[in-house]
Design an enzyme around this catalytic site. Structure first.
Site, PDB file in Angstrom:
ATOM      1  N   ASP A  82      -7.334   1.241   0.393  1.00  0.00           N
ATOM      2  CA  ASP A  82      -5.967   0.809   0.712  1.00  0.00           C
ATOM      3  C   ASP A  82      -5.562  -0.399  -0.125  1.00  0.00           C
ATOM      4  OD1 ASP A  82      -5.904   2.802   2.607  1.00  0.00           O
ATOM      5  OD2 ASP A  82      -6.152   1.470   4.332  1.00  0.00           O
TER       6      ASP A  82
ATOM      7  N   GLU B 295       0.836  -1.204   0.000  1.00  0.00           N
ATOM      8  CA  GLU B 295       0.000   0.000   0.000  1.00  0.00           C
ATOM      9  C   GLU B 295       0.869   1.251   0.000  1.00  0.00           C
ATOM     10  OE1 GLU B 295      -2.706   2.532   3.127  1.00  0.00           O
ATOM     11  OE2 GLU B 295      -2.397   0.394   3.496  1.00  0.00           O
TER      12      GLU B 295
ATOM     13  N   GLU C 191      -4.565   0.565  -3.639  1.00  0.00           N
ATOM     14  CA  GLU C 191      -3.179   1.031  -3.685  1.00  0.00           C
ATOM     15  C   GLU C 191      -2.203  -0.135  -3.605  1.00  0.00           C
ATOM     16  OE1 GLU C 191      -3.096   5.565  -2.036  1.00  0.00           O
ATOM     17  OE2 GLU C 191      -3.066   3.984  -0.522  1.00  0.00           O
TER      18      GLU C 191
ATOM     19  N   ASP D  34       0.845   3.850  -3.144  1.00  0.00           N
ATOM     20  CA  ASP D  34       0.471   5.252  -2.986  1.00  0.00           C
ATOM     21  C   ASP D  34       1.448   6.160  -3.726  1.00  0.00           C
ATOM     22  OD1 ASP D  34      -0.984   7.530  -1.546  1.00  0.00           O
ATOM     23  OD2 ASP D  34       1.065   7.806  -0.824  1.00  0.00           O
TER      24      ASP D  34
END
Length: 231
Positions: free
Chosen positions: A119, A46, A122, A50
């Site tokens: 989440d 994650e 990502e 991102d």
């Protein structure tokens, strides 16, 4: 919960086929499942995803809008790279069907929680990046968020918290969702409306707005925060 997710089906939805399928499994493993599966969670992926997402979106809108300054570009990017948008992207690939959750989170409606889906979206980006490089990750990002990117760019992107709360309530079979008008304050030309959401037997906090519709949207947002569906 489907204990043996069909990752080949998910790969079709992703339009990307993994060389290392363990990366995809890791991307789908929520921290709540770590003790039960003895597998690593998706939190590190994650973090990576991102960063890849931020770069891909920044590059895309930078090239698409040569007339916009830094502030305008940042505003567009912030609307795209947020939990609401990533939640929509996750639903677009039916990501909730493939998540690996702990039993407690499963019973707590984890598959419908906006933050978990955002989440995990990502994390999938991070996994694609490690497996196929930046170009593959960027291709997935742009195709899966294409409508969000277009709407954020032309200023038409808005979020409907009442719909999100209704979907959450239906997913959990949590009872009837209603909105109560608690009170109206102020002079007639400057009235403030106070409403609250009631789900089943649970009443959430009051929220206000300059009309009833606005107050109900704010009440839905507050309820989603109290339920920890959104931050």
């Amino acid at each position: 919960m489907n204990s043996k997710p069909d990752f080949s089906e998910l790969e079709e939805l992703l339009r990307y086929h993994f060389k290392d399928s363990d990366l995809l499994r890791k991307a789908l493993t929520h921290p709540s499942a770590v003790n039960e599966t003895k597998a690593e969670s998706n939190q590190r992926l994650e973090f990576l995803g991102d960063a890849v997402l931020q770069l891909a979106i920044s590059a895309n809108i930078y090239e698409a809008h040569p007339d916009l300054n830094e502030g305008s570009l940042s505003k567009i990017r912030s609307m795209i790279v947020c939990a609401d948008s990533l939640y929509i992207g996750a639903n677009g690939i039916s990501l909730s069907d493939f998540l690996i959750l702990g039993k407690g989170e499963e019973l707590n409606g984890g598959r419908s929680k906006k933050n978990i889906l955002a989440d995990s979206f990502e994390s999938v980006i991070g996994a694609i990046f490690l497996d196929g490089g930046f170009d593959a990750a960027e291709e997935f990002i742009i195709y899966s968020l294409s409508d969000i990117i277009s709407q954020a760019s032309d200023g038409s992107l808005t979020y409907d918290y009442k719909t999100t709360l209704q979907e959450y309530a239906q997913a959990l079979d949590a009872g009837e969702l209603e909105y109560e008008l608690v009170r109206i304050e102020g002079p007639e030309h400057e009235q403030i409306f106070y409403s609250r959401a009631v789900l089943g037997n649970r009443a959430f906090g009051e929220a206000f707005g300059h009309n009833r519709k606005h107050s109900e949207q704010n009440a839905a947002e507050l309820a989603l925060r109290e339920l920890k569906v959104i931050d």
